[in-house]
Design an enzyme around this catalytic site. Structure first.
Site, mmCIF file in Angstrom:
data_model
loop_
_atom_site.group_PDB
_atom_site.id
_atom_site.type_symbol
_atom_site.label_atom_id
_atom_site.label_comp_id
_atom_site.label_asym_id
_atom_site.label_seq_id
_atom_site.Cartn_x
_atom_site.Cartn_y
_atom_site.Cartn_z
ATOM 1 N N ASP A 105 1.020 -1.075 0.048
ATOM 2 C CA ASP A 105 -0.054 0.011 0.199
ATOM 3 C C ASP A 105 0.790 1.265 0.029
ATOM 4 O O ASP A 105 1.659 1.695 0.830
ATOM 5 C CB ASP A 105 -0.934 0.060 1.311
ATOM 6 N N ASP A 144 -1.824 6.376 -5.892
ATOM 7 C CA ASP A 144 -2.137 5.564 -4.795
ATOM 8 C C ASP A 144 -2.315 4.059 -5.299
ATOM 9 O O ASP A 144 -3.198 3.704 -6.150
ATOM 10 C CB ASP A 144 -3.540 6.028 -4.135
#
Ligand code: NAG
Ligand code: NAG
Length: 480
Positions: A155, A358
């Site tokens: 992440d 992201d």
């Protein structure tokens, strides 16, 4: 006042002849090629089958890359996932979009909280804001001595890495591998409460670490109500069997719940101090890349250090830091083209919101003014297809019953430095039901909400994060 240029023509005609006629065949042929190529580039013919998950994992060749230096990236759910029940627990698009909306919302609350003038009459809960939904892509890493392998979500939108640990003093969810037992690792240590590392944790988790006797405690709450808490600890992290990082700081989770699937934990690739990227900076120079596969039935990669970006000809755009949000990777988005036509969007639309990249947000979020232009141009190009009702945040959908393939316009996202991301065809439409397909972009509700380049639109590109070099690259066709 008319000037007679005929004398000029006569004078030049031998040369003109040479130019216009003798070479004309080649020139025209070349131009014709170029035009047909350009026309082709303006649309994709998408086979609808390619948007439906296949049941069998196929591992494509990774070109000239050194496979022993790549972590294999797979979708959390799907036939390539090392997580056994991955295939059975495939969430619906509806559920994915609900989680995705929670993540986008929490990214925005994290970004805007930091910028807010603190109003002393408003009490902010201790762990407000630090809350990102769960990511979608997983890799295998090693912890402890002797090394044990764990499957973790990676992440770029969060910093602290963690795995579930024994004893599960609160509750642990069912995971893929045996839960890590600190007592069986000869290199495990708790981090003490009065160490600088414990102080630093606050900046990365926005959570004031309390103590259990003298042991530093971490806690992270994510936007979809997932959370993890436990001891802040160090142990040896091992990647590729050969790269060993002693005293790697991570969360040893005694109490974790949420939408982690059966992943054993999370690898935080944000850019704050506690992130894996910062902790391995000496070896990898804060350089990493990934390629996210376009289907759950295929694999991508996560690479670190010199392997990242080495074999693709990536185009780079400046990577910006916002001092108030040191964790996120900010980019400068400058425009959008649909079907080869640049949309007329004022640059201030993008500067008002800013844009981050992201790995964990699925659907790209655009400022409302940019999204409405994209949507109109897309609808215009798709006029021959039958519209269908919206699916959650996706408002541009089509009923494609009876079609095996569709012609969709190209979508190019323009970034600072003249870098273009010509979104792969897998990032333009998503399948919402057996016959319904939707444009895989969404508009933010407020012009000040941050734009997010989501993972659906990053698929098949090698995305190179050169943090020390201050640039981010896109290399086309790095995985399928
Ligand atoms: C691939 O990486 C391994 C491990 O670092 C190394 O031993 C090997 O020489 C590399 N192979 C190539 C072809 O570069
Ligand atoms: C880590 O700290 C916890 C809480 O203080 C303690 O129960 C545990 O034994 C410690 N583990 C090690 C290896 O020191």
């Amino acid at each position: 006042m008319a000037i007679n240029y005929s004398f000029l023509f006569l004078f030049l005609s031998p040369f003109l002849h040479l130019f216009l006629f003798d070479r004309s065949d080649k020139v025209e042929a070349y131009r014709f090629d170029e035009i047909t190529t350009n026309l082709k580039l303006q649309s994709h013919v998408v086979s609808l089958n390619s948007l439906t998950p296949a049941g069998v994992c196929s591992t494509p060749a990774q070109g000239s890359k050194n496979l022993s230096r790549l972590l294999q990236v797979t979708h959390k759910h799907g036939p390539c996932s090392p997580v056994k029940e991955g295939k059975a627990k495939i969430p619906s698009l509806r559920q994915i979009l609900i989680n995705d909306q929670a993540r986008a919302k929490s990214i925005n609350s994290k970004i805007s909280n930091k910028d807010q003038v603190i109003d002393s009459t408003v009490k902010v809960p201790a762990n407000s804001g630090h809350s990102l939904g769960t990511g979608n892509f997983i890799v295998k890493i090693g912890f402890g001595t002797p090394k044990q392998d764990f499957v973790v979500i990676f992440d770029t939108g969060s910093d602290l890495s963690w795995i579930q640990c024994q004893p599960c003093e609160g509750s642990c969810y069912d995971q893929q591998d045996p839960i890590f037992e600190p007592s069986k690792s000869s290199t495990y240590s708790n981090i003490s409460c009065n160490s600088p590392s414990c102080d630093q944790l606050k900046s990365s988790t926005e959570y004031e670490p309390p103590c259990a006797s003298t042991t530093c405690i971490y806690q992270v709450t994510y936007g979809d109500n997932s959370y993890t808490a436990g001891y802040f600890a160090t142990d040896t992290l091992t990647l590729f069997s050969s790269d060993v990082f002693p005293k790697f700081e991570f969360g040893c989770g005694q109490n974790s719940q949420g939408l982690w699937g059966s992943a054993d934990g999370l690898l935080g690739l944000g850019r704050d101090q506690v992130s894996m990227v910062s902790q391995t900076a000496q070896k990898y120079k804060k350089l990493f890349s990934y390629c996210l596969p376009s289907k759950s039935s295929s694999t991508g990669f996560l690479a670190f250090g010199s392997e990242a970006g080495a074999s693709s000809s990536a185009q780079y755009t400046p990577l910006l830091t916002e001092s108030s949000n040191p964790s996120f990777y900010f980019l400068t988005m400058t425009g959008i083209s649909v079907g080869g036509q640049k949309l007329s969007i004022s640059p201030s639309v993008f500067t008002t919101s800013g844009t981050i990249i992201d790995s964990g947000t699925v659907i790209t979020r655009l400022p409302p003014a940019a999204y409405s232009k994209l949507r109109s141009a897309f609808r215009q190009a798709m006029i021959k297809y039958t519209p269908a009702p919206p699916s959650s945040l996706l408002d541009t959908c089509y009923n494609l019953a009876g079609y095996t393939s569709v012609t969709v316009p190209t979508i190019v996202l323009h970034f600072g430095g003249g870098t273009d991301l010509n979104v792969d065809q897998s990032g333009i439409l998503v399948q919402a039901s057996s016959t319904k397909y939707c444009l895989a972009f969404a508009g933010n509700s407020a012009a000040t909400d941050v734009g997010i380049l989501g993972n659906n639109q990053q698929q098949t590109f090698e995305v190179v994060y050169n943090v020390e070099g201050g640039k981010l690259g896109f290399g086309a066709g790095a995985c399928s």
